[in-house]
Design an enzyme around this catalytic site. Structure first.
Site, PDB file in Angstrom:
ATOM      1  CB  SER A  65       3.168  19.031  37.419  1.00 64.27           C
ATOM      2  OG  SER A  65       3.387  20.273  37.489  1.00 64.27           O
ATOM      3  CG  ASP A 280       5.866  23.138  38.297  1.00 62.18           C
ATOM      4  OD1 ASP A 280       7.119  22.742  38.444  1.00 62.18           O
ATOM      5  OD2 ASP A 280       5.257  22.588  38.118  1.00 62.18           O
ATOM      6  CD  GLU A 374       1.035  28.264  30.898  1.00 65.33           C
ATOM      7  OE1 GLU A 374      -0.389  27.120  30.425  1.00 65.33           O
ATOM      8  OE2 GLU A 374       0.943  27.460  31.398  1.00 65.33           O
ATOM      9  CB  ALA A 375       0.088  34.392  35.475  1.00 65.74           C
ATOM     10  CB  SER A 501      -9.253  23.019  34.196  1.00 73.01           C
ATOM     11  OG  SER A 501      -7.351  22.523  34.883  1.00 73.01           O
ATOM     12  NE  ARG A 508      -7.141  25.470  36.082  1.00 78.03           N
ATOM     13  CZ  ARG A 508      -7.099  24.836  37.433  1.00 78.03           C
ATOM     14  NH1 ARG A 508      -7.495  25.125  38.518  1.00 78.03           N
ATOM     15  NH2 ARG A 508      -6.758  23.557  37.204  1.00 78.03           N
TER      16      ARG A 508
HETATM   17  P1  NG1 Z   1      -6.022  23.781  33.540  1.00 79.77           P
HETATM   18  O1  NG1 Z   1      -6.184  23.202  33.812  1.00 79.77           O
HETATM   19  O2  NG1 Z   1      -6.052  23.927  31.911  1.00 79.77           O
HETATM   20  O3  NG1 Z   1      -6.321  25.335  33.880  1.00 79.77           O
HETATM   21  C1  NG1 Z   1      -2.544  24.042  34.318  1.00 79.77           C
HETATM   22  C2  NG1 Z   1      -2.934  25.424  34.199  1.00 79.77           C
HETATM   23  C3  NG1 Z   1      -1.851  25.644  32.953  1.00 79.77           C
HETATM   24  C4  NG1 Z   1      -1.270  24.860  32.480  1.00 79.77           C
HETATM   25  C5  NG1 Z   1      -1.445  23.156  32.887  1.00 79.77           C
HETATM   26  C6  NG1 Z   1      -0.806  22.128  32.607  1.00 79.77           C
HETATM   27  C7  NG1 Z   1      -3.234  27.716  35.360  1.00 79.77           C
HETATM   28  C8  NG1 Z   1      -4.704  28.638  35.788  1.00 79.77           C
HETATM   29  N1  NG1 Z   1      -3.392  27.156  34.464  1.00 79.77           N
HETATM   30  O4  NG1 Z   1      -4.271  24.354  33.217  1.00 79.77           O
HETATM   31  O5  NG1 Z   1      -1.237  27.191  32.907  1.00 79.77           O
HETATM   32  O6  NG1 Z   1       0.321  25.412  33.393  1.00 79.77           O
HETATM   33  O7  NG1 Z   1      -1.844  23.925  33.702  1.00 79.77           O
HETATM   34  O8  NG1 Z   1       0.461  22.287  33.712  1.00 79.77           O
HETATM   35  O9  NG1 Z   1      -2.549  28.148  35.462  1.00 79.77           O
HETATM   36 ZN    ZN Z   2       5.234  21.170  35.960  1.00 81.59          ZN
END
Ligand code: NG1
Ligand code: ZN
EC number: 5.4.2.3
Length: 531
Positions: A65, A280, A374-375, A501, A508
């Site tokens: 990603s 992305d 998601e934001a 995370s 985070r």
């Molecule tokens: P983590 O690394 O658990 O914060 C991130 C994104 C999630 C989600 C996942 C999967 C943020 C704050 N966190 O997760 O929203 O998209 O990656 O790709 O953006």
């Molecule tokens: Zn992605």
């Protein structure tokens, strides 16, 4: 040779490094050179999953990603195009951590027995990957695992994550009354473009939208989609270099723009009030942005997309004359506080789930129409089968109702209902803005984001951080939440939370406050509590 022997022989080419693996929010994700054994074993898991699902197709996507070029990842797609059912993540974790080839084969057989999988049910697996340098070799590892079980996977090559989700759903619903479309990329492009053109009929020509493709797979795929869209829209594609591997997600893409709250430097002289969007690396996320007349940057993130989509769909449902239709919005703790207030003001139900699309997706299924984002721009809109049937069977009473119903039906075709899809979401936003004749600042003015800051902290062990209340509060380490609350109470409109995370070895920190300076300060102070 027995199955056990062929698995052991094939697995020996993919030795496990000295590392513990975990199937997390986005499958397995890490430095690509650590992944061959994991991907091999995910191949075995995919075969088991398909047989468990009665020989339906499952998908395996190789991607990391928005992560840097040296990373990669692998995740499984369930038969209807959803993420792998959570209870199976543990089997993946155990298989990935098996200490020897013999243990891998033993665990495979154990699961086969546990689930009583019959030998005559053949596994069907489709595979796709992003444009990373490491992806082809990882696909080979996957194919080797499947070949050791005499399975020939269906390789879709370089595709976006949502395209593979789409294909999996199409393959499993072909010839049924739930048929989702042709299980080909052509089918995908045809479905999206036909719905888009229908929705744009009669709309006056719009100014171009510029799309930053993060130098990932979204670039070539958007290039193809454009051919199907013809002159129904003008899309200018930038950051589409997939040949230079090091450019992937570097100083561009949805994550760069969202986290940094700034333009990709490649956009050197942005045109005031023109529409810009960033995808992305695997094109399942999208954020919009623009600069105003004084050249100030404004982000239109997943929350803004969710509110735009929700209010548009509610209006269309009403205008179609469909009654008793419940639409809800699903967010995570990262949703801007003012977006939540705005949704409440619209009179719509809004719920908060833990981070990770599988949680949002699940919660969205509770509504006739569930809008989840998601934001960071990952999200989609789900229509329940009951809602789809009601839309299809509804008899409009007036030409206005008939036209609204037609648009509503086309929207259900335009939206990729398997998973968040940046290309489908791009077209969705473009349709809505065209229908409302809105410039990006008009869209932005629905509500003003509370200033916010996202930080990450390197910690010795992120597993000591335990959360509750959809990750908005810490239960462990003991006492830390009280310290966070004490800091937050000093800020007007303050809010902050800490969570480990699921995709990186970090914790985070998110903070919101009345001004940007205060949000940054609060984030720093909370982060300092972690050391
Ligand atoms: P983590 O690394 O658990 O914060 C991130 C994104 C999630 C989600 C996942 C999967 C943020 C704050 N966190 O997760 O929203 O998209 O990656 O790709 O953006
Ligand atoms: Zn992605």
């Amino acid at each position: 040779m027995s199955t056990q022997e062929t698995i052991i022989a094939a697995s020996s080419a993919y030795p496990k490094p000295n590392q513990t693996f975990q199937y997390g929010t986005a499958g397995f994700r890490m430095k690509a050179d650590l992944l061959p054994s994991v991907v091999f074993r995910v191949g075995l898991l995919a075969a088991l999953r398909s047989r468990f699902k009665g020989g339906q197709y499952v998908g395996v996507m190789i991607t990391a990603s928005h992560n840097p070029p040296a990373d990669n990842g692998v995740k499984l797609i369930d038969p209807l195009g959803e993420m792998l059912e959570s209870s199976w993540e543990a089997y993946g974790t155990k298989l990935a951590n098996a200490a020897s080839d013999q243990e891998v084969a033993d665990y495979y057989s154990q699961l086969e027995q546990e689930f009583n999988l019959k030998p005559d049910v053949e596994a069907k697996v489709v595979v796709g990957c992003d444009t990373r340098e490491s992806s082809p070799a990882l696909v080979d590892a996957l194919v080797a695992a499947l070949n050791s079980l005499s399975i020939k996977p269906n390789d879709y090559g370089t595709v976006t994550t949502p395209q593979l989700h789409y294909v999996v759903r199409c393959l499993n619903t072909q010839g049924t009354d739930r048929a989702y479309g042709e299980p080909t990329l052509e089918g995908y492009f045809t479905k999206l473009s036909a719905a888009f053109k229908g929705l744009m009929k009669g709309k006056s020509t719009r100014t171009p939208v510029t799309v930053d493709c993060a130098n990932g797979v979204g670039g070539p795929q958007l290039g193809l989609l454009k051919k199907y869209l013809g002159d129904s829209i003008t899309i200018e594609v930038t950051n589409e270099d997939v040949q230079t591997y090091s450019k992937l997600n570097y100083q561009c893409g949805a994550d760069f723009v969202k986290v940094g709250q700034r333009l990709p430097p490649s956009i050197t002289s942005p045109q005031p009030l023109a529409r810009y969007a960033s995808l992305d690396g695997d094109a399942d996320r999208i954020v919009y942005y623009y600069v105003d007349k004084s050249n100030t940057f404004h982000l239109l993130d997943g929350d803004k997309i969710a509110t735009l989509a929700a209010s548009f769909i509610v209006d269309l449902v009403r205008a179609s004359g469909i009654a008793d239709f419940n639409l809800g919005v699903v967010q995570t703790a990262y949703a801007n506080g003012n977006s939540t207030k705005y949704i409440e003001k619209l009179g719509l139900p809004v719920v908060c789930t833990p981070t990770g699309v599988k949680h949002l997706h699940h919660a969205a299924l509770a509504y006739d129409c569930g809008v989840y984002f998601e934001a960071n721009g990952h999200g989609t809109v789900l229509f329940s089968s009951d809602a789809l049937a009601r839309i299809q069977e509804h008899n409009p009473n007036t030409p206005a109702e008939s036209s609204a119903l037609k648009n509503l039906t086309a929207l259900t075709e335009l939206i990729n209902q398997t998973v968040g899809d940046a290309l489908s979401d791009l077209l969705l936003v473009e349709v809505i803005l065209a229908h409302k004749s809105w410039t990006p600042d008009q869209w932005d003015s629905c509500y003003t984001d509370l200033p916010n800051k996202l930080e990450k902290a390197e910690v010795a062990d992120r597993n000591i951080y335990k959360t509750t209340d959809a990750e908005r509060k810490l239960t462990e380490p003991k006492g830390l939440q009280d310290q966070i609350d004490a800091l937050v109470s000093k800020y007007s409109n303050g809010r902050s939370f800490v969570r480990p995370s699921g995709t990186e070895n970090v914790v985070r920190v998110y903070a919101e406050a009345g001004t940007k300076g205060e949000a940054d300060e609060l984030a720093q102070k909370v982060k300092a509590l972690l050391n």
